[in-house]
Scaffold this active site. Sequence first.
Site, PDB file in Angstrom:
ATOM      1  N   GLU A   1      47.003  46.628  40.585  1.00  0.00           N
ATOM      2  CA  GLU A   1      46.348  47.443  39.187  1.00  0.00           C
ATOM      3  C   GLU A   1      45.289  48.661  39.695  1.00  0.00           C
ATOM      4  OE1 GLU A   1      44.344  45.242  36.597  1.00  0.00           O
ATOM      5  OE2 GLU A   1      45.627  45.150  34.932  1.00  0.00           O
ATOM      6  N   LYS A   2      45.039  49.806  38.967  1.00  0.00           N
ATOM      7  CA  LYS A   2      43.124  50.175  39.850  1.00  0.00           C
ATOM      8  C   LYS A   2      42.488  49.483  39.829  1.00  0.00           C
ATOM      9  CE  LYS A   2      40.352  53.612  40.484  1.00  0.00           C
ATOM     10  NZ  LYS A   2      40.694  54.328  42.233  1.00  0.00           N
TER      11      LYS A   2
ATOM     12  N   GLU B   1      43.470  40.395  30.011  1.00  0.00           N
ATOM     13  CA  GLU B   1      44.077  39.395  28.948  1.00  0.00           C
ATOM     14  C   GLU B   1      44.274  39.092  27.279  1.00  0.00           C
ATOM     15  OE1 GLU B   1      43.344  36.067  31.290  1.00  0.00           O
ATOM     16  OE2 GLU B   1      43.508  37.305  32.690  1.00  0.00           O
TER      17      GLU B   1
ATOM     18  N   ARG C   1      43.617  30.157  22.134  1.00  0.00           N
ATOM     19  CA  ARG C   1      43.246  29.311  21.563  1.00  0.00           C
ATOM     20  C   ARG C   1      41.580  29.921  20.784  1.00  0.00           C
ATOM     21  NH1 ARG C   1      41.921  30.742  27.354  1.00  0.00           N
ATOM     22  NH2 ARG C   1      39.993  30.698  27.402  1.00  0.00           N
TER      23      ARG C   1
ATOM     24  N   VAL D   1      34.785  28.769  23.898  1.00  0.00           N
ATOM     25  CA  VAL D   1      33.749  28.275  24.003  1.00  0.00           C
ATOM     26  C   VAL D   1      32.541  29.097  23.060  1.00  0.00           C
ATOM     27  CG1 VAL D   1      31.976  27.411  25.750  1.00  0.00           C
ATOM     28  CG2 VAL D   1      34.529  27.352  26.788  1.00  0.00           C
TER      29      VAL D   1
HETATM   30  C1  MV4 Z   1      39.915  43.371  37.101  1.00  0.00           C
HETATM   31  C2  MV4 Z   1      38.877  43.708  37.209  1.00  0.00           C
HETATM   32  C3  MV4 Z   1      38.776  45.154  37.511  1.00  0.00           C
HETATM   33  N1  MV4 Z   1      39.761  45.931  37.972  1.00  0.00           N
HETATM   34  N2  MV4 Z   1      41.243  44.231  36.572  1.00  0.00           N
HETATM   35  C4  MV4 Z   1      38.840  38.897  37.055  1.00  0.00           C
HETATM   36  C5  MV4 Z   1      39.616  37.438  35.877  1.00  0.00           C
HETATM   37  C6  MV4 Z   1      40.048  38.310  35.325  1.00  0.00           C
HETATM   38  N3  MV4 Z   1      40.895  37.703  34.185  1.00  0.00           N
HETATM   39  C7  MV4 Z   1      40.396  39.621  35.517  1.00  0.00           C
HETATM   40  N4  MV4 Z   1      39.102  39.564  36.302  1.00  0.00           N
HETATM   41  C8  MV4 Z   1      39.212  41.192  36.152  1.00  0.00           C
HETATM   42  N5  MV4 Z   1      40.035  42.049  36.404  1.00  0.00           N
HETATM   43  C9  MV4 Z   1      40.645  45.348  37.826  1.00  0.00           C
HETATM   44  N6  MV4 Z   1      41.466  45.896  37.695  1.00  0.00           N
HETATM   45  C10 MV4 Z   1      37.383  43.125  37.759  1.00  0.00           C
HETATM   46  C11 MV4 Z   1      37.707  41.463  36.948  1.00  0.00           C
HETATM   47  C12 MV4 Z   1      36.350  40.492  37.551  1.00  0.00           C
HETATM   48  C13 MV4 Z   1      35.906  40.020  36.217  1.00  0.00           C
HETATM   49  C14 MV4 Z   1      36.812  40.042  35.074  1.00  0.00           C
HETATM   50  C15 MV4 Z   1      36.149  40.492  33.658  1.00  0.00           C
HETATM   51  C16 MV4 Z   1      34.838  39.873  34.168  1.00  0.00           C
HETATM   52  C17 MV4 Z   1      34.390  39.272  35.268  1.00  0.00           C
HETATM   53  C18 MV4 Z   1      34.787  39.713  36.492  1.00  0.00           C
HETATM   54  C19 MV4 Z   1      34.137  39.114  37.430  1.00  0.00           C
HETATM   55  C20 MV4 Z   1      34.983  39.850  38.762  1.00  0.00           C
HETATM   56  C21 MV4 Z   1      36.405  40.532  38.604  1.00  0.00           C
END
Ligand code: MV4
Length: 451
Positions: free
Chosen positions: A200-201, A288, A292, A295
């Site tokens: 992904e970007k 995503e 469920r 918390v």
């Molecule tokens: C990302 C992102 C930036 N760009 N996707 C972290 C866990 C997983 N659920 C997806 N995550 C991320 N995906 C793209 N395309 C940054 C994160 C991310 C993040 C997301 C939500 C809450 C905290 C985070 C901490 C680091 C990175």
Amino acid sequence: MFKKILIANRGEIALRVIRTCKEMGIKTVAVYSSADADSLHVRFADEAVKIGPPSSLESYLSIPKIMAAVEITNADAIHPGYGFLSENADFAEVTEEYGVKFIGPSAKMIRQMGDKITAKETMIKAKVPVIPGSDGLLKDVKSGIALAKEIGYPVILKATAGGGGKGMRVVWSDDEFEEQWDSARQEAKASFTNDGIYMEKFIEEPRHIEFQIIGDQFGKVVHLSERDCSIQRRHQKLVEECPSPFMTKKLRKEMGEAAIKAGEAINYEGVGTVEFLVDKHKNFYFMEMNTRIQVEHPVTEEVIDHDLIKEQIKVAAGEPLSGKNYIPTLHAIECRINAEDPFNDFRPNPGNISSFHSPKGHGVRVDTHVYAGYTVPPYYDSMIAKLICKAQTREECILKMRRALDEFIVEGIKTTIPFHKALMRDEKFLAGKFDTSFLDTFELKDPNAEA
Ligand code: MV4
């Protein structure tokens, strides 16, 4: 309605479910490992079945042991809580085949959202905005580099079986692509026995804003507004709030509609959460879906004044939803109190709690399974309590949280309380100016440190 619910979980969430069941006149069965014999969920359930040794694999994660407990107690439904087997499609399938109701979505829905590429494809079809990226799995390094050029660096590699940051790597240029690709694949294979990777970007400094949804068995899906969960450390949330300080009426309407579309796309049944990344321009993207209860659900309960576990049990029993979305009028914040040392890299600090005093008063709620004299076992998650405050405005809510944190006494073990006290006085937090990278630069001063 169900007559007897077995709670396939431990700790505060097991107790939380027992409380609602009692209020609904439903009998409860607790299951517990030998490390949890003294836990309040065991004491307050109508029946309790010991299912194994401390190891989660041989107790809370053991499908045969939990099904044996269902068999001997004659429970007609299972509440999986969060973590453990709550998003295990095989478990949902086994319970369905056995003829007991799994309080949650079907095995098919869990599988559809558990595989991140399938989830993303489903959202594209439903016209929910997703982050630009690869069309399914990446084949090899060469095609990966070609696609990264097209999308533009930085890009992020993610495991299709992932979630929670495992098997995730940011790539800033062609030079480091192969190295990051190899390490993402290795980690994905080791963690999920599935080394499928997609691209992904990379969205820089995004906010994590999620929408609570609930769907009934008749295809009706509503949203219960958002939670801002941007205050995280290594993919562990520490503070959640509703409404998000970043939210506007227009954005809530757009994101709420997208969350409902996401739920409707899979005919979602039960409570669920649609997670979005929101960039600084207020563009939002599906990240995503969690199938469920989470918390942080009390934050939503406080602002909409409804018991989400009760609503969850009602839709599982086949009751229809009344069908209106909820817009928050109050403000609520949750601080997670973990048995961890915030001055030492949040290292787990289990052990005996010698004294314990919960804050009280109007607008203050504490969800916990612990008490003075309780020993926090080292085998499980380190969360020992959730402190939730609600007030008319964000400012009042933060003032109440400061007061409540001052009243919270936990002795014998180290906790995250000092971290929360400092956060509730941080200028950027007070101004609502934070994103998921906030804690990378947040410095907690140790009052006992030598100069
Ligand atoms: C990302 C992102 C930036 N760009 N996707 C972290 C866990 C997983 N659920 C997806 N995550 C991320 N995906 C793209 N395309 C940054 C994160 C991310 C993040 C997301 C939500 C809450 C905290 C985070 C901490 C680091 C990175």
